[in-house]
Design a protein around this motif. Structure first.
Motif, PDB file in Angstrom:
ATOM      1  N   GLY A 107       0.812  -1.217   0.000  1.00  0.00           N
ATOM      2  CA  GLY A 107       0.000   0.000   0.000  1.00  0.00           C
ATOM      3  C   GLY A 107       0.841   1.260   0.000  1.00  0.00           C
ATOM      4  N   ILE A 108       0.451   2.191   0.870  1.00  0.00           N
ATOM      5  CA  ILE A 108       1.098   3.489   0.930  1.00  0.00           C
ATOM      6  C   ILE A 108       2.571   3.368   1.292  1.00  0.00           C
TER       7      ILE A 108
ATOM      8  N   ASN B  41      -5.959   8.934   6.799  1.00  0.00           N
ATOM      9  CA  ASN B  41      -5.464   7.769   6.082  1.00  0.00           C
ATOM     10  C   ASN B  41      -4.896   8.096   4.718  1.00  0.00           C
ATOM     11  N   ILE B  42      -4.416   9.318   4.549  1.00  0.00           N
ATOM     12  CA  ILE B  42      -3.705   9.603   3.305  1.00  0.00           C
ATOM     13  C   ILE B  42      -2.313  10.109   3.646  1.00  0.00           C
ATOM     14  N   ILE B  43      -1.389   9.836   2.738  1.00  0.00           N
ATOM     15  CA  ILE B  43      -0.070  10.434   2.840  1.00  0.00           C
ATOM     16  C   ILE B  43      -0.121  11.752   2.101  1.00  0.00           C
ATOM     17  N   ASN B  44       0.142  12.817   2.798  1.00  0.00           N
ATOM     18  CA  ASN B  44       0.050  14.124   2.177  1.00  0.00           C
ATOM     19  C   ASN B  44       1.340  14.451   1.433  1.00  0.00           C
ATOM     20  N   ASP B  99      -9.404   3.865  -2.505  1.00  0.00           N
ATOM     21  CA  ASP B  99      -8.095   3.355  -2.102  1.00  0.00           C
ATOM     22  C   ASP B  99      -7.192   4.530  -1.682  1.00  0.00           C
ATOM     23  N   HIS B 100      -6.417   4.304  -0.586  1.00  0.00           N
ATOM     24  CA  HIS B 100      -5.562   5.374  -0.065  1.00  0.00           C
ATOM     25  C   HIS B 100      -4.563   5.895  -1.087  1.00  0.00           C
ATOM     26  N   LEU B 101      -4.239   5.050  -2.069  1.00  0.00           N
ATOM     27  CA  LEU B 101      -3.236   5.472  -3.047  1.00  0.00           C
ATOM     28  C   LEU B 101      -3.714   6.670  -3.851  1.00  0.00           C
TER      29      LEU B 101
END
Lengths: 310, 295
Positions: A107-108, B41-44, B99-101
């Protein structure tokens, strides 16, 4: 033969026809840039589209492939085919090492780790003596293909590039439609289940990653021959971002999406180049629009419109 | 002159201080990333661009409005935080169900737009920002001369980091926040306005980045690429620390800055890569990160 459906076969024939006709209408060097970008995007699509892992460090493999191909042909005067193979091998070895580390997370985190590892490769290239630092490797001779085809002729170089792209394109397609590819899709859909069925999912992911990196290295090597230059731009993370954009715009997980995306993104860069930083702004805006409203990409939307799989 | 491991003392301490300063920025940025990741839940990916905006906000306040450094320390984060809130409301909030992506890709696109716009407006060469008079000069600490501004940056960053930690771990607002991170629907059922909490969290994380940007303005020249140089390293710091704990982000941020500084003394060639090497080692030994809890 390669697992194409009927519509896909027609689309493939159209694509090959365009590849054959275009150099008589458009500038071949520009077309070669499109083809290299397309192969690079196909390699990236193999990971994101079929394994579901977003690698944000593809530039490392593309760029190192480009450096090594440029260096071998300039320093050792090897055949162009050998230089491209060296580019691919570099991608493979680097992909094996970095992939071994990155697939520990998904994932991330996978995206961040690949980005960070690629950044490490970038700093390595900045310091290492053989890359020429800020100058890069310049005036790389194109040499000969198989000892007989003189690549200094733009058309000869174009046909070689086209052959490399079509070969890579068919290889990706063959991989996806092999039993191996089916397992990959199974892992993407439900990894615990694939594990419970007895598949070593990490091995599958790693092999897919190495294949993807190999093709990225081939694309980089070919690019180095076409333009006679390998620079830090090739390993910079903006290149990684660009290949993500290309594939996203064309359509993640579609067969023809990466090629379509490469046509659009490369043309845009070419025609907007005079406007300086506006290229970046436009690319960023397209990114946002794609993510917000257009997630299937051009080819994906077309496919949905006509209810076919492209 | 004092010698330590064959290295002149002032050189060693000087690099240590530089390392601490870099570490201060790593800590503030990775802290913001961790807080945002916990709630949204996101990468900024735009974090670096927002850091840069904080710097530019301070520069603009000084040059267009005549507002000095200390008011800017509060005003610039406020302004950029408001921009962050608007971005979250208008754009990012549309992605929570995906999706987090996609969040990563969207914020990457945003960072390209922001940096491109600033590059068009101000070029890439960088604009100077003067150290305020009261923080000019240096003090003799006995073993080294310390420029006052650099000491101030380390102290200010430490205070802000610890304050953030205290708010999240010790106040009732922080308790609600942590609860919402664990189980948002349940907290909402208790009558807490979770979407507003999410927006405020994003604004807070962004304000932290902008605050770091203001602190950075007099040290690095204010230029559109300044966030770029930091953000990739910060991602590695986040992977090393794991995003589970607030204190973890602070400790790994400062710690890695110091390691980077020490590498500059003993093996300068590796100073740019050492953080990534540490990440490789951590991935081999403890893939979830030093302080990570979840996969």
């Amino acid at each position: 033969m390669f697992g194409f459906s009927r519509t896909q076969s027609i689309a493939f024939v159209v694509m090959v026809a365009l590849i054959v006709i275009c150099p008589y209408v458009l500038y071949p060097v520009f077309l070669m840039r499109v083809l290299c970008a397309a192969l690079f995007a196909c390699s990236f699509n193999l990971m994101i589209g079929y394994v579901g892992l977003l690698s944000f460090g593809q530039a490392a493999f593309f760029g190192m492939g480009s450096y090594v191909a440029a260096w071998t042909i300039k320093a050792w005067h090897v055949d162009a085919s050998i230089a491209i193979i060296f580019g691919g091998l570099t991608g493979a070895v680097l992909g094996l090492v970095l992939g071994y580390l990155a697939i520990r997370r998904s994932g991330i985190y996978f995206a961040m780790i690949t980005l960070a590892l690629a950044q490490m490769v970038y700093f390595f290239c900045l310091e290492a003596p053989f890359t020429g630092g800020e100058d890069g490797i310049q005036q790389v001779p194109r040499g000969h293909m198989f000892g007989i085809i003189d690549l200094n002729n733009d058309m000869a170089m174009y046909w070689v590039t086209a052959a490399v792209f079509i070969g890579g394109f068919l290889l990706v397609h063959r991989i996806i439609h092999s039993p191996f590819g089916q397992v990959l899709k199974g892992i993407r859909e439900n990894e615990p289940r694939a594990t419970s069925l007895g598949y070593r999912t990490d091995d599958y992911k790693l092999i897919a990653f190495v294949l993807s990196c190999t093709l990225a290295g081939v694309a980089g090597g070919t690019k180095a021959l076409v333009f006679g230059i390998a620079t830090l731009t090739d390993v910079h993370y903006s290149t990684s971002g660009e290949v993500v954009l290309t594939t996203l715009l064309g359509g993640l997980g579609t067969v023809f999406g990466p090629a379509m995306g490469a046509v659009v993104v490369t043309s845009m860069e070419n025609y907007l180049a005079q406007f300086g930083a506006w290229v970046t702004v436009t690319q960023g805006a397209i990114f946002c629009v794609c993510v917000l409203a257009f997630r299937r990409g051009i080819i994906g939307e077309l496919g949905a419109l006509f209810k076919i799989s492209l | 002159m004092i010698m330590i491991f064959g290295i002149p003392g002032p050189l060693l301490f000087g690099q240590l201080l530089l390392g601490l300063i870099n570490g201060a920025f790593y800590a503030m940025l990775s802290l913001g990333l961790a807080v945002i990741f916990g709630m949204l839940n996101i990468i900024n990916f735009a974090h670096g661009a927002l850091f840069m905006m904080g710097s530019f906000a301070a520069w603009m306040l000084l040059n267009y409005v005549g507002i000095g450094y200390f008011p800017s320390l509060i005003l610039a984060p406020l302004l950029v935080g408001i921009i962050g809130v608007v971005l979250e409301k208008l754009v990012i909030s549309r992605l929570y169900k995906l999706d987090h992506l996609y969040g990563l890709l969207l914020t990457f696109g945003m960072s390209l737009v922001i940096e491109g716009l600033f590059r068009n407006g101000y070029g890439s060469s960088g604009l100077p920002y003067r150290i305020p008079d009261i923080l000019q000069g240096a003090v003799n600490l006995g073993f080294m001369y310390m420029p006052i501004y650099r000491g101030w940056v380390v102290v200010a960053a430490l205070v802000v980091c610890l304050a953030t930690w205290a708010i999240i771990e010790k106040t009732s607002l922080g308790a609600t926040l942590r609860a919402a991170t664990e189980n948002a629907p349940l907290v909402q059922a208790f009558g807490v306005n979770v979407p507003r909490l999410v927006t405020l969290t994003f604004g807070g994380g962004v304000a932290l980045a902008a605050f770091a940007g203001v602190l950075a303005a007099p040290i690095y020249s204010v230029n559109p690429n300044m966030g770029d140089n930091f953000i990739n390293t910060v991602f590695a710091v986040v992977v090393i620390g794991g995003m589970g704990s607030i204190m973890g982000s602070i400790i790994s941020g400062f710690g890695l800055g110091v390691i980077e500084g020490l590498t500059k003394v003993f093996y300068p060639q590796a100073s740019a890569t050492v953080v990534f090497l540490v990440m490789v080692i951590i991935l081999m030994v403890k893939p979830r990160g030093l302080f990570g809890k979840t996969a």
